[in-house]
Write a protein that holds these residues in place. Structure first.
Motif, PDB file in Angstrom:
ATOM      1  N   PHE A   1       5.847  13.899  -4.842  1.00 41.76           N
ATOM      2  CA  PHE A   1       5.323  13.571  -3.519  1.00 41.76           C
ATOM      3  C   PHE A   1       4.059  12.715  -3.636  1.00 41.76           C
ATOM      4  CE2 PHE A   1       1.876  14.713  -0.633  1.00 41.76           C
ATOM      5  CZ  PHE A   1       2.341  14.115   0.535  1.00 41.76           C
ATOM      6  N   LEU A   2       3.160  13.092  -4.544  1.00 41.73           N
ATOM      7  CA  LEU A   2       1.910  12.347  -4.700  1.00 41.73           C
ATOM      8  C   LEU A   2       2.150  10.920  -5.173  1.00 41.73           C
ATOM      9  CD1 LEU A   2      -0.281  15.177  -6.231  1.00 41.73           C
ATOM     10  CD2 LEU A   2      -0.564  14.124  -3.967  1.00 41.73           C
ATOM     11  N   VAL A   3       3.095  10.733  -6.087  1.00 43.31           N
ATOM     12  CA  VAL A   3       3.419   9.379  -6.552  1.00 43.31           C
ATOM     13  C   VAL A   3       3.966   8.545  -5.395  1.00 43.31           C
ATOM     14  CG1 VAL A   3       4.967   8.041  -8.041  1.00 43.31           C
ATOM     15  CG2 VAL A   3       3.778  10.044  -8.956  1.00 43.31           C
ATOM     16  N   VAL A   4       4.874   9.125  -4.617  1.00 37.79           N
ATOM     17  CA  VAL A   4       5.436   8.416  -3.466  1.00 37.79           C
ATOM     18  C   VAL A   4       4.340   8.107  -2.447  1.00 37.79           C
ATOM     19  CG1 VAL A   4       7.022   8.630  -1.504  1.00 37.79           C
ATOM     20  CG2 VAL A   4       7.767   9.303  -3.797  1.00 37.79           C
ATOM     21  N   ALA A   5       3.427   9.058  -2.231  1.00 37.20           N
ATOM     22  CA  ALA A   5       2.328   8.832  -1.281  1.00 37.20           C
ATOM     23  C   ALA A   5       1.451   7.671  -1.728  1.00 37.20           C
ATOM     24  CB  ALA A   5       1.491  10.104  -1.136  1.00 37.20           C
ATOM     25  N   ILE A   6       1.191   7.584  -3.020  1.00 32.54           N
ATOM     26  CA  ILE A   6       0.400   6.441  -3.514  1.00 32.54           C
ATOM     27  C   ILE A   6       1.138   5.138  -3.222  1.00 32.54           C
ATOM     28  CG2 ILE A   6      -0.459   5.255  -5.572  1.00 32.54           C
ATOM     29  CD1 ILE A   6      -1.023   8.079  -6.769  1.00 32.54           C
ATOM     30  N   LEU A   7       2.420   5.105  -3.549  1.00 31.83           N
ATOM     31  CA  LEU A   7       3.188   3.863  -3.391  1.00 31.83           C
ATOM     32  C   LEU A   7       3.344   3.441  -1.932  1.00 31.83           C
ATOM     33  CD1 LEU A   7       5.977   4.517  -6.036  1.00 31.83           C
ATOM     34  CD2 LEU A   7       3.996   2.995  -6.242  1.00 31.83           C
ATOM     35  N   LEU A   8       3.568   4.419  -1.031  1.00 34.05           N
ATOM     36  CA  LEU A   8       3.840   4.080   0.363  1.00 34.05           C
ATOM     37  C   LEU A   8       2.598   4.043   1.255  1.00 34.05           C
ATOM     38  CD1 LEU A   8       7.107   6.121   1.022  1.00 34.05           C
ATOM     39  CD2 LEU A   8       6.875   3.708   0.406  1.00 34.05           C
ATOM     40  N   ALA A   9       1.660   4.952   1.020  1.00 32.59           N
ATOM     41  CA  ALA A   9       0.531   5.074   1.942  1.00 32.59           C
ATOM     42  C   ALA A   9      -0.787   4.528   1.384  1.00 32.59           C
ATOM     43  CB  ALA A   9       0.349   6.539   2.346  1.00 32.59           C
ATOM     44  N   HIS A  10      -0.870   4.357   0.079  1.00 31.74           N
ATOM     45  CA  HIS A  10      -2.131   3.921  -0.526  1.00 31.74           C
ATOM     46  C   HIS A  10      -1.957   2.804  -1.552  1.00 31.74           C
ATOM     47  CE1 HIS A  10      -3.845   7.333   1.484  1.00 31.74           C
ATOM     48  NE2 HIS A  10      -2.927   8.097   0.959  1.00 31.74           N
ATOM     49  N   PRO A  11      -1.201   1.764  -1.218  1.00 33.04           N
ATOM     50  CA  PRO A  11      -0.988   0.669  -2.186  1.00 33.04           C
ATOM     51  C   PRO A  11      -2.215  -0.246  -2.275  1.00 33.04           C
ATOM     52  CG  PRO A  11       0.095   0.135  -0.137  1.00 33.04           C
ATOM     53  CD  PRO A  11      -0.501   1.524   0.032  1.00 33.04           C
ATOM     54  N   PHE A  12      -3.275   0.293  -2.842  1.00 34.28           N
ATOM     55  CA  PHE A  12      -4.561  -0.410  -2.906  1.00 34.28           C
ATOM     56  C   PHE A  12      -4.446  -1.768  -3.586  1.00 34.28           C
ATOM     57  CE2 PHE A  12      -4.226   2.218  -6.658  1.00 34.28           C
ATOM     58  CZ  PHE A  12      -4.612   1.357  -7.682  1.00 34.28           C
ATOM     59  N   TRP A  13      -3.504  -1.910  -4.515  1.00 35.22           N
ATOM     60  CA  TRP A  13      -3.340  -3.163  -5.263  1.00 35.22           C
ATOM     61  C   TRP A  13      -2.856  -4.304  -4.377  1.00 35.22           C
ATOM     62  CZ3 TRP A  13      -0.677   1.321  -5.693  1.00 35.22           C
ATOM     63  CH2 TRP A  13       0.645   1.306  -5.274  1.00 35.22           C
ATOM     64  N   THR A  14      -2.386  -3.982  -3.162  1.00 35.65           N
ATOM     65  CA  THR A  14      -1.923  -5.024  -2.241  1.00 35.65           C
ATOM     66  C   THR A  14      -2.973  -5.353  -1.186  1.00 35.65           C
ATOM     67  OG1 THR A  14      -0.946  -3.479  -0.651  1.00 35.65           O
ATOM     68  CG2 THR A  14       0.450  -4.192  -2.497  1.00 35.65           C
ATOM     69  N   MET A  15      -4.119  -4.658  -1.226  1.00 35.26           N
ATOM     70  CA  MET A  15      -5.108  -4.749  -0.150  1.00 35.26           C
ATOM     71  C   MET A  15      -6.329  -5.553  -0.559  1.00 35.26           C
ATOM     72  SD  MET A  15      -5.084  -0.788   1.008  1.00 35.26           S
ATOM     73  CE  MET A  15      -3.619  -0.019   1.686  1.00 35.26           C
ATOM     74  N   GLN A  16      -7.031  -5.981   0.469  1.00 35.58           N
ATOM     75  CA  GLN A  16      -8.321  -6.635   0.301  1.00 35.58           C
ATOM     76  C   GLN A  16      -9.401  -5.652   0.753  1.00 35.58           C
ATOM     77  OE1 GLN A  16      -8.582  -9.743  -1.082  1.00 35.58           O
ATOM     78  NE2 GLN A  16      -6.371  -9.568  -1.341  1.00 35.58           N
ATOM     79  N   GLU A  17     -10.615  -5.885   0.306  1.00 36.47           N
ATOM     80  CA  GLU A  17     -11.737  -5.071   0.789  1.00 36.47           C
ATOM     81  C   GLU A  17     -11.944  -5.366   2.274  1.00 36.47           C
ATOM     82  OE1 GLU A  17     -12.899  -2.692  -0.705  1.00 36.47           O
ATOM     83  OE2 GLU A  17     -12.553  -3.085  -2.813  1.00 36.47           O
ATOM     84  N   PRO A  18     -12.363  -4.423   3.046  1.00 36.55           N
ATOM     85  CA  PRO A  18     -12.917  -3.123   2.692  1.00 36.55           C
ATOM     86  C   PRO A  18     -11.879  -2.008   2.577  1.00 36.55           C
ATOM     87  CG  PRO A  18     -13.237  -3.481   5.018  1.00 36.55           C
ATOM     88  CD  PRO A  18     -12.565  -4.712   4.481  1.00 36.55           C
ATOM     89  N   ALA A  19     -10.608  -2.283   2.853  1.00 36.61           N
ATOM     90  CA  ALA A  19      -9.581  -1.232   2.809  1.00 36.61           C
ATOM     91  C   ALA A  19      -9.246  -0.802   1.380  1.00 36.61           C
ATOM     92  CB  ALA A  19      -8.313  -1.706   3.508  1.00 36.61           C
ATOM     93  N   ARG A  20      -9.359  -1.705   0.428  1.00 35.85           N
ATOM     94  CA  ARG A  20      -8.929  -1.434  -0.943  1.00 35.85           C
ATOM     95  C   ARG A  20      -9.633  -0.228  -1.566  1.00 35.85           C
ATOM     96  NH1 ARG A  20      -8.575  -6.201  -4.976  1.00 35.85           N
ATOM     97  NH2 ARG A  20      -6.374  -5.846  -4.850  1.00 35.85           N
ATOM     98  N   THR A  21     -10.937  -0.152  -1.519  1.00 41.94           N
ATOM     99  CA  THR A  21     -11.686   0.890  -2.225  1.00 41.94           C
ATOM    100  C   THR A  21     -11.345   2.300  -1.749  1.00 41.94           C
ATOM    101  OG1 THR A  21     -13.449  -0.604  -2.866  1.00 41.94           O
ATOM    102  CG2 THR A  21     -13.996   1.729  -2.797  1.00 41.94           C
ATOM    103  N   PRO A  22     -11.305   2.574  -0.433  1.00 40.12           N
ATOM    104  CA  PRO A  22     -10.956   3.947  -0.036  1.00 40.12           C
ATOM    105  C   PRO A  22      -9.533   4.342  -0.444  1.00 40.12           C
ATOM    106  CG  PRO A  22     -11.589   2.632   1.895  1.00 40.12           C
ATOM    107  CD  PRO A  22     -11.735   1.762   0.683  1.00 40.12           C
ATOM    108  N   HIS A  23      -8.612   3.407  -0.378  1.00 40.57           N
ATOM    109  CA  HIS A  23      -7.238   3.712  -0.797  1.00 40.57           C
ATOM    110  C   HIS A  23      -7.167   3.913  -2.311  1.00 40.57           C
ATOM    111  CE1 HIS A  23      -4.901   3.433   2.915  1.00 40.57           C
ATOM    112  NE2 HIS A  23      -5.854   2.598   3.312  1.00 40.57           N
TER     113      HIS A  23
END
Length: 141
Positions: free
Chosen positions: A91-113
């Motif tokens: 579940f945690l791996v899926v949550a990272i991939l679907l809800a917290h894909p920080f590698w696809t984001m720009q700041e300021p959203a990237r750091t909290p994810h």
């Protein structure tokens, strides 16, 4: 006291059934409390899933609640503990991939994810340690 000596009172707690249960209860708190919250606030949870573009959100919320609660209960009741740990880790791996894909984001959203993803990875380590401890306790019986 040597490097590996544990004070008697601490050793007694760690070896006790109460200590073992409390460790599992605290480790799973984030999962079973979230499962209950997603169940109690069902429509809000469905809206969150829709915001992530996950459909059919209603069915996925049922799967989410079942995953969180069943995985937690397996660990809490020490029945197929290794499987409960695996379910919640997945579940945690899926949550990272679907809800917290920080590698696809720009700041300021990237750091909290990124921080949430790192917390998820640490929880996976805790679940792995729980599975190892459960196996060792089984071998001692």
């Amino acid at each position: 006291m040597g490097k590996n000596d544990t004070p008697r009172v601490i050793a007694a707690f760690l070896d006790s059934g109460i200590g073992w249960f409390l460790a599992r209860l605290v480790l799973t708190f984030v999962f079973w409390s979230a499962g209950l919250a997603h169940l109690i606030e069902f429509q809000h949870s469905v809206a969150e899933l829709r915001a992530l573009r996950l459909e059919p959100a209603g069915i996925l919320n049922i799967v989410l609640v079942a995953t969180l609660l069943i995985g937690s209960l397996m660990i809490l009741f020490d029945r197929w503990l290794w499987l409960g740990c695996g379910i919640l880790s997945g579940f945690l791996v899926v949550a990272i991939l679907l809800a917290h894909p920080f590698w696809t984001m720009q700041e300021p959203a990237r750091t909290p994810h990124f921080r949430v993803a790192m917390e998820h990875i640490s929880l996976i380590g805790g679940l792995m340690a729980c599975a190892v401890a459960g196996r060792l306790r089984d071998l001692r019986r």
